[in-house]
Design a protein around this motif. Structure first.
Motif, PDB file in Angstrom:
ATOM      1  N   LEU A 141       0.819  -1.201   0.000  1.00  0.00           N
ATOM      2  CA  LEU A 141       0.000   0.000   0.000  1.00  0.00           C
ATOM      3  C   LEU A 141       0.861   1.262   0.000  1.00  0.00           C
ATOM      4  O   LEU A 141       0.531   2.265  -0.652  1.00  0.00           O
ATOM      5  CB  LEU A 141      -0.933  -0.015   1.207  1.00  0.00           C
ATOM      6  N   GLU A 142       1.978   1.202   0.699  1.00  0.00           N
ATOM      7  CA  GLU A 142       2.896   2.347   0.743  1.00  0.00           C
ATOM      8  C   GLU A 142       3.494   2.646  -0.624  1.00  0.00           C
ATOM      9  O   GLU A 142       3.896   3.782  -0.902  1.00  0.00           O
ATOM     10  CB  GLU A 142       4.009   2.086   1.757  1.00  0.00           C
ATOM     11  N   LYS A 143       3.549   1.634  -1.492  1.00  0.00           N
ATOM     12  CA  LYS A 143       4.034   1.845  -2.853  1.00  0.00           C
ATOM     13  C   LYS A 143       2.973   2.545  -3.708  1.00  0.00           C
ATOM     14  O   LYS A 143       3.304   3.177  -4.714  1.00  0.00           O
ATOM     15  CB  LYS A 143       4.415   0.508  -3.487  1.00  0.00           C
ATOM     16  N   GLU A 144       1.720   2.402  -3.303  1.00  0.00           N
ATOM     17  CA  GLU A 144       0.617   2.990  -4.053  1.00  0.00           C
ATOM     18  C   GLU A 144       0.366   4.440  -3.653  1.00  0.00           C
ATOM     19  O   GLU A 144      -0.021   5.262  -4.481  1.00  0.00           O
ATOM     20  CB  GLU A 144      -0.660   2.179  -3.810  1.00  0.00           C
ATOM     21  N   ILE A 145       0.571   4.727  -2.355  1.00  0.00           N
ATOM     22  CA  ILE A 145       0.175   6.038  -1.853  1.00  0.00           C
ATOM     23  C   ILE A 145       0.905   6.335  -0.546  1.00  0.00           C
ATOM     24  O   ILE A 145       1.261   5.418   0.208  1.00  0.00           O
ATOM     25  CB  ILE A 145      -1.354   6.081  -1.628  1.00  0.00           C
ATOM     26  N   ASP A 146       1.147   7.585  -0.316  1.00  0.00           N
ATOM     27  CA  ASP A 146       1.630   8.015   0.993  1.00  0.00           C
ATOM     28  C   ASP A 146       0.499   7.751   1.994  1.00  0.00           C
ATOM     29  O   ASP A 146      -0.605   8.298   1.863  1.00  0.00           O
ATOM     30  CB  ASP A 146       1.969   9.519   0.941  1.00  0.00           C
ATOM     31  N   LEU A 147       0.747   6.900   2.975  1.00  0.00           N
ATOM     32  CA  LEU A 147      -0.313   6.491   3.891  1.00  0.00           C
ATOM     33  C   LEU A 147      -0.969   7.678   4.597  1.00  0.00           C
ATOM     34  O   LEU A 147      -2.157   7.644   4.920  1.00  0.00           O
ATOM     35  CB  LEU A 147       0.226   5.503   4.930  1.00  0.00           C
ATOM     36  N   ASP A 148      -0.204   8.722   4.831  1.00  0.00           N
ATOM     37  CA  ASP A 148      -0.749   9.903   5.506  1.00  0.00           C
ATOM     38  C   ASP A 148      -1.813  10.609   4.678  1.00  0.00           C
ATOM     39  O   ASP A 148      -2.564  11.452   5.208  1.00  0.00           O
ATOM     40  CB  ASP A 148       0.371  10.888   5.850  1.00  0.00           C
ATOM     41  N   LYS A 149      -1.875  10.290   3.393  1.00  0.00           N
ATOM     42  CA  LYS A 149      -2.881  10.919   2.533  1.00  0.00           C
ATOM     43  C   LYS A 149      -4.222  10.185   2.546  1.00  0.00           C
ATOM     44  O   LYS A 149      -5.180  10.648   1.932  1.00  0.00           O
ATOM     45  CB  LYS A 149      -2.348  11.010   1.103  1.00  0.00           C
ATOM     46  N   ILE A 150      -4.283   9.034   3.224  1.00  0.00           N
ATOM     47  CA  ILE A 150      -5.558   8.318   3.338  1.00  0.00           C
ATOM     48  C   ILE A 150      -6.464   9.088   4.287  1.00  0.00           C
ATOM     49  O   ILE A 150      -6.129   9.307   5.453  1.00  0.00           O
ATOM     50  CB  ILE A 150      -5.345   6.876   3.835  1.00  0.00           C
ATOM     51  N   ASP A 151      -7.598   9.526   3.775  1.00  0.00           N
ATOM     52  CA  ASP A 151      -8.512  10.345   4.578  1.00  0.00           C
ATOM     53  C   ASP A 151      -9.460   9.494   5.428  1.00  0.00           C
ATOM     54  O   ASP A 151      -9.769   9.851   6.565  1.00  0.00           O
ATOM     55  CB  ASP A 151      -9.336  11.256   3.662  1.00  0.00           C
ATOM     56  N   TYR A 152      -9.933   8.382   4.853  1.00  0.00           N
ATOM     57  CA  TYR A 152     -10.923   7.569   5.548  1.00  0.00           C
ATOM     58  C   TYR A 152     -10.608   6.086   5.334  1.00  0.00           C
ATOM     59  O   TYR A 152     -10.170   5.673   4.254  1.00  0.00           O
ATOM     60  CB  TYR A 152     -12.343   7.824   5.019  1.00  0.00           C
ATOM     61  N   ILE A 153     -10.905   5.290   6.340  1.00  0.00           N
ATOM     62  CA  ILE A 153     -10.877   3.833   6.219  1.00  0.00           C
ATOM     63  C   ILE A 153     -12.301   3.324   6.448  1.00  0.00           C
ATOM     64  O   ILE A 153     -12.964   3.706   7.406  1.00  0.00           O
ATOM     65  CB  ILE A 153      -9.917   3.199   7.249  1.00  0.00           C
ATOM     66  N   ILE A 154     -12.758   2.469   5.536  1.00  0.00           N
ATOM     67  CA  ILE A 154     -14.066   1.846   5.674  1.00  0.00           C
ATOM     68  C   ILE A 154     -13.855   0.393   6.102  1.00  0.00           C
ATOM     69  O   ILE A 154     -13.163  -0.362   5.419  1.00  0.00           O
ATOM     70  CB  ILE A 154     -14.864   1.876   4.350  1.00  0.00           C
ATOM     71  N   ALA A 155     -14.438   0.012   7.236  1.00  0.00           N
ATOM     72  CA  ALA A 155     -14.356  -1.376   7.709  1.00  0.00           C
ATOM     73  C   ALA A 155     -15.745  -2.003   7.553  1.00  0.00           C
ATOM     74  O   ALA A 155     -16.593  -1.900   8.441  1.00  0.00           O
ATOM     75  CB  ALA A 155     -13.890  -1.428   9.160  1.00  0.00           C
ATOM     76  N   ASN A 156     -15.962  -2.651   6.407  1.00  0.00           N
ATOM     77  CA  ASN A 156     -17.270  -3.239   6.137  1.00  0.00           C
ATOM     78  C   ASN A 156     -17.586  -4.405   7.070  1.00  0.00           C
ATOM     79  O   ASN A 156     -18.749  -4.736   7.287  1.00  0.00           O
ATOM     80  CB  ASN A 156     -17.350  -3.723   4.690  1.00  0.00           C
ATOM     81  N   HIS A 157     -16.544  -5.020   7.617  1.00  0.00           N
ATOM     82  CA  HIS A 157     -16.738  -6.220   8.429  1.00  0.00           C
ATOM     83  C   HIS A 157     -15.497  -6.417   9.285  1.00  0.00           C
ATOM     84  O   HIS A 157     -14.372  -6.270   8.808  1.00  0.00           O
ATOM     85  CB  HIS A 157     -16.971  -7.411   7.491  1.00  0.00           C
ATOM     86  N   ALA A 158     -15.707  -6.761  10.563  1.00  0.00           N
ATOM     87  CA  ALA A 158     -14.587  -6.835  11.508  1.00  0.00           C
ATOM     88  C   ALA A 158     -13.900  -8.196  11.546  1.00  0.00           C
ATOM     89  O   ALA A 158     -12.862  -8.343  12.202  1.00  0.00           O
ATOM     90  CB  ALA A 158     -15.079  -6.500  12.916  1.00  0.00           C
ATOM     91  N   GLU A 159     -14.430  -9.189  10.859  1.00  0.00           N
ATOM     92  CA  GLU A 159     -13.808 -10.515  10.890  1.00  0.00           C
ATOM     93  C   GLU A 159     -12.352 -10.422  10.436  1.00  0.00           C
ATOM     94  O   GLU A 159     -12.002  -9.605   9.580  1.00  0.00           O
ATOM     95  CB  GLU A 159     -14.605 -11.477  10.004  1.00  0.00           C
ATOM     96  N   ILE A 160     -11.511 -11.277  11.002  1.00  0.00           N
ATOM     97  CA  ILE A 160     -10.058 -11.125  10.885  1.00  0.00           C
ATOM     98  C   ILE A 160      -9.553 -11.161   9.441  1.00  0.00           C
ATOM     99  O   ILE A 160      -8.534 -10.549   9.113  1.00  0.00           O
ATOM    100  CB  ILE A 160      -9.339 -12.222  11.702  1.00  0.00           C
TER     101      ILE A 160
END
Length: 398
Positions: free
Chosen positions: A63-82
């Motif tokens: 993911l760090e190769k795709e984008i600077d992680l600090d630029k991620i504004d929101y995380i969507i967790a559709n489901h908490a299963e591991i």
């Protein structure tokens, strides 16, 4: 690696080619699986779900190769299963203040798994998150499909439904789209997934699918959390779910047995002979529960209008492989299916009675008291087995 799904949407998940078992040892995997995570880059940058914990470090590194992680504004967790949230601790260690959007039950589950108090934002059906460029994320709770916390999210403008576990399958392939894979393999994995995981929640599935359809959302892509992404006629899998959720059955009888010294196997063969004699059009599937895969067996039972189950008597009971399948059947809560039982014995002969008692604790309709044969079937016993098969065909029609 990433894969472009549509416009500014990329798949950034993991392919697990070597996976053989899932949910502990409860689900067999024939073609590997994928853990699908999606990165949406609009004015706001959104990450939808992560991957299974064993792949957390690789996921974050990629993911760090795709984008600077600090630029991620929101995380969507559709489901908490591991298998969906397992990389969150690794990711949140790097961007701890990033808001996480999930259901109220999702917050409980994520806190229960990871014991972290991240910046949670609870959402419910109809809530909207603006991500710029005229696009919004619309949240849809998917309670009990297949956990209380489950939800889906719909991206306007691109008309993409990120459906989480719904409409997915355990199927790893180099081609990530439904129109590029073997259709027979794909739909076999889809029905196996539904039969073994979602069957207990038929009522919820039917209600939720109708609710989504009533929203009249244009759907160009369905992007689940496992397996291929539906871009060619994507609602075909929605229609399949509607079909499967309505007490599904085909013109099929499954004959399931285990055997010690071949007596019960011979009974199974001869009962099958009687069934085919009485109804040449019915599809008949014979399976040895000690040699077949339990999830593939359950899939065949799911397809069937009726089943026969056989075991010899051992220690006043039944063989363990049959007992295991019945226990799974109880949990899956199959509806509108019929059953009869059989088995051979040498001493006391309780197996048929045990089988009957077990199925009386399910929603199967038992159509007879069953058939038990002393010792290895002789000529007269074989005739009884054939007649039992013929009679079974008549009984399941009433």
């Amino acid at each position: 690696m990433h894969l472009k799904i549509k416009n500014n949407i990329n798949w950034v998940g993991i392919k697990d080619w070597e996976l053989q078992k899932f949910h502990g040892n409860e689900y067999s995997i024939n073609h590997g699986s994928t853990y699908n995570s999606y990165l949406v880059k609009e004015e706001k940058i959104v990450l939808i779900d992560t991957v299974w914990k064993p792949f957390a470090k690789d996921f974050v590194k990629n993911l760090e190769k795709e984008i600077d992680l600090d630029k991620i504004d929101y995380i969507i967790a559709n489901h908490a299963e591991i298998d969906h949230s397992g990389a969150l601790p690794e990711l949140m260690a790097k961007i701890p203040n990033t808001p996480i959007y999930c259901t109220k039950n999702g917050i409980k589950s994520l806190k229960g798994h990871y014991h972290e108090d991240w910046d949670f934002h609870p959402v419910k059906t109809g809530d909207v998150l603006d991500i710029g460029n005229g696009k919004q994320l619309v949240f849809v709770e998917m309670r009990m499909l297949h956990w209380p916390d489950s939800m889906a999210v719909y991206l306007t403008g691109d008309n993409v439904l990120f459906s989480n576990d719904a409409f997915g399958q355990h199927y790893a392939t180099s081609a990530m789209f439904n129109d590029l894979v073997d259709q027979a393999e794909l739909f076999q994995e889809c029905i196996k997934y539904y039969a073994n995981i979602l069957t207990p929640f038929n009522t919820f599935a039917l209600k939720k699918i109708n609710e989504i359809l009533a929203m009249n959302l244009p759907i160009d892509v369905i992007a689940p959390s496992h397996g291929v992404i539906w871009r060619d006629n994507p609602t075909q899998i929605v229609l399949k779910y509607l079909e499967w959720s309505k007490d599904y059955q085909e013109n099929q009888i499954t004959l399931l047995y285990d055997t010690m010294w071949e007596g019960t196997r011979i009974m199974a063969d001869k009962i099958a002979e009687g069934i085919k004699k009485a109804d040449g059009s019915v599809k008949l599937v014979l399976l040895n529960s000690s040699k077949g895969d339990k999830n593939d067996i359950i899939t065949e039972i799911f397809k069937s209008k009726a089943i026969l189950v056989g075991s010899p008597t051992i220690n006043k009971g039944i063989l363990s492989s049959i007992a295991e399948i019945i226990e799974i059947i109880k949990g899956l809560n199959f509806i509108s299916k019929k059953v009869a039982t059989f088995g051979c014995y040498g001493w006391s002969g309780e197996s048929v009675q045990v089988l009957n008692s077990s199925f009386d604790q399910t929603n199967f309709t038992r159509v007879s008291e069953g058939l038990k044969i002393l010792w290895n079937p002789d000529t007269d016993a074989i005739k009884k087995c054939i007649q039992f098969g013929e009679e079974f065909v008549k009984l399941i029609k009433t």
